[in-house]
Design an enzyme around this catalytic site. Sequence first.
Site, mmCIF file in Angstrom:
data_model
loop_
_atom_site.group_PDB
_atom_site.id
_atom_site.type_symbol
_atom_site.label_atom_id
_atom_site.label_comp_id
_atom_site.label_asym_id
_atom_site.label_seq_id
_atom_site.Cartn_x
_atom_site.Cartn_y
_atom_site.Cartn_z
ATOM 1 N N LEU A 113 0.177 -1.227 -0.393
ATOM 2 C CA LEU A 113 0.146 -0.149 -0.068
ATOM 3 C C LEU A 113 0.988 1.416 -0.077
ATOM 4 C CD1 LEU A 113 -3.700 0.090 -0.084
ATOM 5 C CD2 LEU A 113 -2.469 1.005 2.459
ATOM 6 N N ARG A 173 6.306 -5.849 -10.491
ATOM 7 C CA ARG A 173 7.482 -6.253 -10.802
ATOM 8 C C ARG A 173 7.302 -7.842 -10.882
ATOM 9 N NH1 ARG A 173 9.288 -1.500 -11.381
ATOM 10 N NH2 ARG A 173 10.895 -0.589 -10.523
ATOM 11 N N HIS A 201 4.466 -4.575 -19.982
ATOM 12 C CA HIS A 201 5.285 -3.286 -19.565
ATOM 13 C C HIS A 201 5.068 -1.932 -19.458
ATOM 14 C CE1 HIS A 201 8.470 -2.820 -15.883
ATOM 15 N NE2 HIS A 201 7.446 -2.095 -15.609
ATOM 16 N N ILE A 246 1.330 -5.499 -11.310
ATOM 17 C CA ILE A 246 1.743 -4.112 -12.113
ATOM 18 C C ILE A 246 2.827 -3.974 -11.599
ATOM 19 C CG2 ILE A 246 -0.222 -2.925 -13.544
ATOM 20 C CD1 ILE A 246 0.136 -2.278 -10.040
ATOM 21 N N GLU A 262 11.808 -10.278 -19.129
ATOM 22 C CA GLU A 262 11.099 -9.464 -19.888
ATOM 23 C C GLU A 262 12.065 -9.078 -21.155
ATOM 24 O OE1 GLU A 262 9.805 -5.643 -18.506
ATOM 25 O OE2 GLU A 262 8.133 -6.942 -17.250
ATOM 26 N N ILE A 287 1.162 3.877 -5.477
ATOM 27 C CA ILE A 287 0.766 2.658 -6.607
ATOM 28 C C ILE A 287 -0.975 2.236 -5.218
ATOM 29 C CG2 ILE A 287 0.288 1.304 -8.186
ATOM 30 C CD1 ILE A 287 3.276 2.406 -9.184
#
Length: 290
Positions: free
Chosen positions: A132, A212, A259, A210, A241, A135
Site C-alpha cells: 500500500l 515487478r 510493461h 503491475i 522481460e 500506487i
Amino acid sequence: PWSGGCASALTATFWPLWTTPVWRHWRPMVATGDSVVARDLLGRLPALEAISVLGVGYDGIDMAAAHARGLVVAHTPGLSTDDIADFALALLLAAARQVVSADRFVRRGGWATGRFAMTRRVSGARLGIVGLGRIGRAVATRAQAFGMDIAYTGRTPKADVAWRWCDDARTLAASVDFLVVCASGGAHTQGLIDRSVLAALGPAGVLVNIARGSIVDEDALVQALQQRTILAAGLDVFCHEPHVAGGLLALDNVVLTPHMASTTGATVQAMLDLTFDNLAAHFDGRPVPA
C-alpha cells in the site's frame, strides 16, 4: 518501469561512446528501469558521480557499490502513479470480464452462432492490495468507485487508512476476490505470490500484477491458470522481460501487456524531464529533486 522509443534512443545515443575510451570520463549516467548497473560496471567508470534512473526504484543498481563510491542515485517516483493505477483497474476489468477473449469471439464470428460465456462481476467485490504505497493507495481509491471492499498487506499497517490489514499475502488472498500486486521489487518480495497464495485466492479469484515480475512465482502462476486454481490473471510485468513464458502465451485466461502501465505521453515526458533535472541539480550543487 518502461521500455520503448526513449530507451532505444538513449541506447543509440550513448552506445557509440561506450565503445570508445571517452566513457572513462563520464560523470553522469542515465539508466532505465530495465538497466543493470553492477559493481564491475561501476568500477569501469572512475569519474562517475551520479546515476539518474528513468523509472521508479533502483532494482538494477548495485546500491551497496554505489553508496561505497559516494555516488548520487536518483529516480523518477510519483509521476506515473495515476497511469499505473488506471492500468491496474484496466487489467482487472479485462481479466475478470474476459474482454480480450470476447473480442476474439466477435472477430471469429462466434456471436452469430451463440452467446459468449458469463463472466466475473467486479462491482462490490473484495479487493486485496499487496503493497500500500503510492500506487497501492491510488488503486484502492479507484476501487472505491466500484463499491469494492478493500484490504491490504505490507510490512506494517497504515494508521491513516481504514482499510483492513492482513499480516501476510496468503491471509489476504484467502479473504478477497481480486489480488493486485503493487509492492516494490527486490529480495524481500522475490516469489512472494507463490503456490500457497494462489491456492488461497481460489478458483474464482483474479490476480493482477503491475509491480515487478519477480514478485510472482511465474511457474506456479502458469500451473494455477492451467489447472483453474485461479480464474484469471492480468499481467503487465514478467520475470524475464521482454520474453514471456510460453505457458502464459498459450492460455486464454490471462491478459498480457508489454510493461506499458506508465507509458502515456504525458508521464514519459515528465519522467524524462525529471531524469535530467536530477542530474542538472547535482552538477549545479543543488539538492537532487528525487
